[in-house]
Write an enzyme that holds these catalytic residues in place. Sequence first.
Site, PDB file in Angstrom:
ATOM      1  N   SER A 148     -72.363 -80.335 108.993  1.00  0.00           N
ATOM      2  CA  SER A 148     -71.819 -79.036 108.615  1.00  0.00           C
ATOM      3  C   SER A 148     -71.420 -78.300 109.876  1.00  0.00           C
ATOM      4  O   SER A 148     -72.015 -78.508 110.944  1.00  0.00           O
ATOM      5  CB  SER A 148     -72.856 -78.209 107.845  1.00  0.00           C
ATOM      6  OG  SER A 148     -72.417 -76.866 107.684  1.00  0.00           O
ATOM      7  N   TYR A 162     -81.507 -75.369 107.382  1.00  0.00           N
ATOM      8  CA  TYR A 162     -80.197 -76.001 107.200  1.00  0.00           C
ATOM      9  C   TYR A 162     -79.507 -76.173 108.543  1.00  0.00           C
ATOM     10  O   TYR A 162     -78.987 -77.245 108.859  1.00  0.00           O
ATOM     11  CB  TYR A 162     -79.355 -75.145 106.261  1.00  0.00           C
ATOM     12  CG  TYR A 162     -78.057 -75.779 105.833  1.00  0.00           C
ATOM     13  CD1 TYR A 162     -78.032 -76.711 104.789  1.00  0.00           C
ATOM     14  CD2 TYR A 162     -76.854 -75.458 106.448  1.00  0.00           C
ATOM     15  CE1 TYR A 162     -76.847 -77.290 104.384  1.00  0.00           C
ATOM     16  CE2 TYR A 162     -75.659 -76.037 106.048  1.00  0.00           C
ATOM     17  CZ  TYR A 162     -75.657 -76.947 105.020  1.00  0.00           C
ATOM     18  OH  TYR A 162     -74.478 -77.530 104.614  1.00  0.00           O
TER      19      TYR A 162
END
Length: 258
Positions: A148, A162
């Site tokens: 990401s 995350y």
Amino acid sequence: MKTLFDVSGKVAVVTGGSSGIGAMMAQGLIENGAKVYITARKEERLMAKAAELSELGECIAIPADLSNVEGIEALVAVVSEREEKIDILINNAGANWSAPIEDFPEQGWDKVMDINIKSIFFATQKFLPLLKAAGNADDPARVINIASINGIRNSGMPTYAYTASKSGVINLTEHLATDLASYNINVNAIAPGFFPSNMTKQIVENDGMTKMAISQIPRGRMGAPEDIAGTALYLCSRASSWMIGQALVLDGGMISRP
């Protein structure tokens, strides 16, 4: 040159393939002639997506919980009963957790780390015999890890696990790539930006938040299925056989802004 992006006849496994970018990549592979196994934890949604994708080509659903090694081994066992090799493994299954730093719970941290980083390593490890059986010097087997842009720079959101996990995906990809190249297995990553998915549905379903997010993207739109599918096709085909250990940023220019 006409077959540079050909994936017809290849066998792929896409984790987290029941929705979001996992389903988009699975569809791209299926429509271009690959046989695709999709897996996810929620069986009803998985079976519905497999039925939808089966209208386009060959798609097989295998429910699995990839947050632990036992679940990964069970998935590999089912695939191994059906296949002597797999050409493509896309490690896409992911989770997120948002909470202020003062309140961020161990449960949330462990859940995100188990799915986002631990599952990538152990899925690659357990699928290694099938990947080794598929690859050769001219056409290596492929592992694609979904990272990401939030693993590259601060998202501004309290998604600490995350961020850490996706940063880890990028570095793990580089490490695995150099170790597995001698087995004719190419390992690369994709670092997506803003795509419609379960993780971004709170933004997508709010017009104001969507406009704000898109205003940060030089390209002026969120990602489309063709964008992620096209990048996956590149990484799965002859076109990328000399690319190893890279994380391709796919974000419409978002993190390139000053």
